[in-house]
Design an enzyme around this catalytic site. Structure first.
Site, mmCIF file in Angstrom:
data_model
loop_
_atom_site.group_PDB
_atom_site.id
_atom_site.type_symbol
_atom_site.label_atom_id
_atom_site.label_comp_id
_atom_site.label_asym_id
_atom_site.label_seq_id
_atom_site.Cartn_x
_atom_site.Cartn_y
_atom_site.Cartn_z
ATOM 1 N N ASP A 160 9.290 4.528 3.443
ATOM 2 C CA ASP A 160 9.347 5.191 4.746
ATOM 3 C C ASP A 160 10.256 4.452 5.706
ATOM 4 O O ASP A 160 11.066 5.036 6.427
ATOM 5 C CB ASP A 160 7.952 5.256 5.366
ATOM 6 C CG ASP A 160 6.953 5.890 4.430
ATOM 7 O OD1 ASP A 160 7.395 6.466 3.420
ATOM 8 O OD2 ASP A 160 5.758 5.801 4.707
ATOM 9 N N LYS A 214 -5.182 6.556 6.174
ATOM 10 C CA LYS A 214 -5.177 5.423 5.237
ATOM 11 C C LYS A 214 -6.037 4.259 5.698
ATOM 12 O O LYS A 214 -6.590 3.521 4.895
ATOM 13 C CB LYS A 214 -3.757 4.921 5.025
ATOM 14 C CG LYS A 214 -2.950 5.797 4.093
ATOM 15 C CD LYS A 214 -1.827 5.008 3.494
ATOM 16 C CE LYS A 214 -0.521 5.769 3.494
ATOM 17 N NZ LYS A 214 0.030 6.003 4.829
ATOM 18 N N GLY A 262 -0.119 11.279 11.462
ATOM 19 C CA GLY A 262 -1.098 11.455 10.384
ATOM 20 C C GLY A 262 -0.786 12.625 9.481
ATOM 21 O O GLY A 262 -1.650 13.139 8.796
ATOM 22 N N HIS A 306 4.665 7.821 -4.661
ATOM 23 C CA HIS A 306 3.792 6.721 -5.086
ATOM 24 C C HIS A 306 4.437 5.851 -6.161
ATOM 25 O O HIS A 306 3.772 5.428 -7.098
ATOM 26 C CB HIS A 306 2.441 7.259 -5.595
ATOM 27 C CG HIS A 306 1.504 7.646 -4.483
ATOM 28 N ND1 HIS A 306 0.818 6.719 -3.742
ATOM 29 C CD2 HIS A 306 1.178 8.855 -3.985
ATOM 30 C CE1 HIS A 306 0.086 7.351 -2.830
ATOM 31 N NE2 HIS A 306 0.292 8.643 -2.942
ATOM 32 N N SER A 331 5.484 10.215 8.115
ATOM 33 C CA SER A 331 5.765 8.833 8.432
ATOM 34 C C SER A 331 6.072 8.566 9.897
ATOM 35 O O SER A 331 7.039 7.885 10.232
ATOM 36 C CB SER A 331 6.943 8.388 7.584
ATOM 37 O OG SER A 331 6.672 7.136 7.144
ATOM 38 N N ARG A 339 10.448 10.824 8.078
ATOM 39 C CA ARG A 339 11.134 11.146 6.836
ATOM 40 C C ARG A 339 10.354 12.165 6.012
ATOM 41 O O ARG A 339 9.142 12.323 6.159
ATOM 42 C CB ARG A 339 11.385 9.898 5.991
ATOM 43 C CG ARG A 339 10.120 9.187 5.507
ATOM 44 C CD ARG A 339 9.724 9.547 4.094
ATOM 45 N NE ARG A 339 8.438 8.992 3.709
ATOM 46 C CZ ARG A 339 7.284 9.616 3.853
ATOM 47 N NH1 ARG A 339 7.242 10.817 4.427
ATOM 48 N NH2 ARG A 339 6.151 9.062 3.469
ATOM 49 N N TYR A 398 -5.268 5.118 -1.216
ATOM 50 C CA TYR A 398 -3.937 4.503 -1.279
ATOM 51 C C TYR A 398 -3.972 3.067 -1.811
ATOM 52 O O TYR A 398 -3.316 2.732 -2.800
ATOM 53 C CB TYR A 398 -3.287 4.539 0.110
ATOM 54 C CG TYR A 398 -1.822 4.162 0.065
ATOM 55 C CD1 TYR A 398 -0.840 5.141 -0.113
ATOM 56 C CD2 TYR A 398 -1.418 2.840 0.167
ATOM 57 C CE1 TYR A 398 0.496 4.805 -0.182
ATOM 58 C CE2 TYR A 398 -0.083 2.504 0.097
ATOM 59 C CZ TYR A 398 0.872 3.495 -0.069
ATOM 60 O OH TYR A 398 2.193 3.153 -0.148
HETATM 61 P P1 NG1 Z 1 2.855 8.133 4.090
HETATM 62 O O1 NG1 Z 1 1.407 8.199 3.892
HETATM 63 O O2 NG1 Z 1 3.472 9.461 4.067
HETATM 64 O O3 NG1 Z 1 3.230 7.335 5.302
HETATM 65 C C1 NG1 Z 1 2.863 6.424 2.000
HETATM 66 C C2 NG1 Z 1 3.527 5.057 2.021
HETATM 67 C C3 NG1 Z 1 4.870 5.045 1.283
HETATM 68 C C4 NG1 Z 1 4.730 5.650 -0.090
HETATM 69 C C5 NG1 Z 1 4.035 7.022 0.018
HETATM 70 C C6 NG1 Z 1 3.771 7.642 -1.329
HETATM 71 C C7 NG1 Z 1 2.949 3.909 4.116
HETATM 72 C C8 NG1 Z 1 3.425 3.475 5.428
HETATM 73 N N1 NG1 Z 1 3.787 4.634 3.388
HETATM 74 O O4 NG1 Z 1 3.524 7.330 2.823
HETATM 75 O O5 NG1 Z 1 5.361 3.717 1.207
HETATM 76 O O6 NG1 Z 1 4.034 4.795 -0.956
HETATM 77 O O7 NG1 Z 1 2.802 6.930 0.695
HETATM 78 O O8 NG1 Z 1 4.951 7.843 -2.028
HETATM 79 O O9 NG1 Z 1 1.845 3.590 3.723
HETATM 80 MG MG MG Z 2 2.504 6.413 7.556
#
Ligand code: NG1
Ligand code: MG
Length: 511
Positions: free
Chosen positions: A213, A261, A163, A58, A167, A51, A269
């Site tokens: 996501d 993360k 990464g 956030h 997502s 996505r 995060y």
């Molecule tokens: P990413 O790092 O793009 O997967 C994360 C969180 C989301 C949301 C966004 C910030 C995971 C799986 N996803 O996305 O739920 O909080 O950061 O808007 O950690």
């Molecule tokens: Mg992710």
């Protein structure tokens, strides 16, 4: 929007010949490789996309609504089942990936019962296992605790860059959970169940994530963005873009700065999740005396949205007015720019330091001694407001009957995205110089709005660009950003993605 995951009964269903002809070769390769690897044909393929978050960064874990869209880039998983279980106490999982160099094949004898995941190891099959774990919990709830899952042979292929903020993990976990459900005989998989399973499962991999996501990966609809709400419960509906002139497209550009993360969570995060929950507790104590924070579905069980609901219990004010008021209240009540210590937070909330640590700092590792409650809350409330403003622009009736040049309208959308980027950089401190640079390059080359997408600190950026400037924007990025980095051919090819909004999770049953 609810509904179940569509089942396509042959390979020439929606995801190959009809709507994504360019993917046919990839599907064919997956199935041929499956046959070669396991000596039998796959029975079905599950699919879930990555996505792009258009706006609402956030704020999902604070339970405010967001606006992502599903992509053409996805995870596809070919599966066969019915292998005899290896013995009475275990079942067999054979997991392989088309990219066998980066993701070597693995075999597991998994004991019946709860699936173990070692989140300390960065191992690709963990994502499958977490989908498995979530799906099994659901199946056990439905059929009883001694439900015995089938053995599975699995071959997957992913085109969502790993990464990179698009997502890939949610796509992988949702497609895996779906594969496990279908493999175990489920005919009608409810999208809401699947999303909730994927959200909880992904937390098992060690990140205290919100639900954006997974919702986007499961619920998205071709040709539209998805408005996802988390409170009072998960819901999602498609939102269509008006026809604009110039036409709008989304350019998604990697920064090639990685923030994993699993590694950085405690200071990035997960720390933000904790800061937002602490801000909720402090605001609630200051502004809603005598009222407990409602327990909710946020990762820590309480959220800024929970405080919000307490504070505006009986109000007639619109959501926009409420959020604007919360911004002002935050400014006057959370005055410390340099952050709050745990001692200060405990005293404001009126509980012990141990209590604060147990409530907010024990379920996921976090490190920090000054928690920036003011800045984080200000970001969340202003960002929640921007999402609503963006949605209003998209759904405004007059926007759907616009004629002539719509530059002014396009700019309004872009300005909101730019404001998000400012807030992410200044208040939430989740951008990085490289993302800021990409945003500046795109704006200068004629884009309307540019910002980070996903968790930030690197990863991806998203740019709202008039179609007639798309080439110029991409060229500028190549000249001014990518060419200055030492990138491999593979990286260069994946650097910029122009993706169409595509459908969420689906199963293709093979004849
Ligand atoms: P990413 O790092 O793009 O997967 C994360 C969180 C989301 C949301 C966004 C910030 C995971 C799986 N996803 O996305 O739920 O909080 O950061 O808007 O950690
Ligand atoms: Mg992710």
């Amino acid at each position: 929007m609810s509904g179940s995951v569509p089942t396509v009964t042959a390979l020439d269903g929606v995801y190959t010949h009809q709507s994504l002809p360019e993917q046919e070769a990839r599907w064919t390769k997956l199935l041929a490789k499956f046959q070669a690897l396991y000596g039998r044909p796959a029975q079905f393929v599950s699919r879930s996309p990555g996505r792009v978050n258009i706006i609402g960064e956030h704020i999902d874990y604070s339970l405010y609504s967001v606006l992502p869209m599903g992509m053409t880039h996805d995870v596809i998983i070919a599966v066969s089942t019915d292998l005899a279980p290896s013995n009475d106490s275990t079942y067999k999982l054979k997991l392989a990936n088309l990219d066998e160099e980066r993701f070597p094949a693995r075999e597991f004898d998994v004991p019946y019962g709860e699936v173990e995941i070692d989140a300390t190891k960065h191992e690709w099959t963990n994502y499958f296992r977490s989908g498995l774990r979530g799906a099994l919990q659901l199946l056990q709830k439905k059929y009883g605790a001694d439900f015995k899952p089938k053995s599975m042979q699995v071959l997957m292929d992913g085109t969502v860059p790993a990464g990179g903020g698009l997502s890939s993990s949610a796509a992988f976990v949702s497609a895996s959970a779906l594969a496990v459900m279908i493999a175990n005989g489920e005919k009608d998989v409810d999208k809401k169940d699947l999303t909730e399973v994927a959200i909880v499962s992904e937390r098992a991999v060690g990140v205290n994530s919100g639900g954006m996501d997974q919702s986007a990966s499961v619920f998205s609809k071709q040709g539209s963005a998805l408005f996802v709400s988390f409170a009072p419960s998960l819901s999602a509906r498609p939102v269509f873009f008006p026809k604009t002139n110039p036409e709008l497209i989304f350019v998604v550009a990697q920064s090639f700065v990685t923030s994993n993360k699993q590694v950085t969570g405690p200071v990035r995060y997960n720390l933000r999740v904790v800061e937002c929950s602490m801000a909720a507790a402090v605001l609630n104590a200051l502004l809603c005396p005598g009222m407990d924070l409602p327990k909710d579905a946020g990762p820590l069980g309480v959220s800024l949205h929970g405080f919000h609901t307490n504070y505006f219990k009986d109000t007639q004010k619109s959501m926009n007015e409420q959020l604007a008021e919360l911004v002002e209240l935050t400014k006057t009540k959370l005055t410390k720019e340099d952050g709050y210590t745990v001692d200060e937070i405990a005293s404001l909330v009126g509980v012990s330091v141990d209590d604060i640590k147990a409530r907010f700092m024990s379920s996921f590792p976090v490190r920090g001694d000054h928690f920036k409650l003011r800045q984080r809350a200000l970001h969340v409330f202003t960002e929640a407001l921007r999402v609503l403003q963006f949605l209003t622009l998209l759904e405004d009736n007059s926007a759907h009957s616009m004629t002539g040049d719509t530059t002014e309208y396009n700019k309004k959308l872009g300005d909101l995205m730019n404001a998000t980027q400012d807030s992410c950089r200044e208040l939430y401190e989740c951008s990085c110089p490289e993302i800021d640079e990409l945003c500046a390059i795109a704006r200068e080359a004629g884009g309307y709005g540019s910002r980070l997408t996903g968790a930030g600190w690197g990863g991806c950026s998203v740019h709202l660009v008039p179609a007639d400037r798309a080439d110029a924007v991409q060229q500028a990025m190549m000249d001014k950003y990518y060419s200055k980095r030492n990138l491999s051919q593979r990286e260069l090819e994946a650097a910029i993605v122009v993706s169409r909004p595509m459908n969420g999770s689906a199963v293709c049953v093979l004849k």
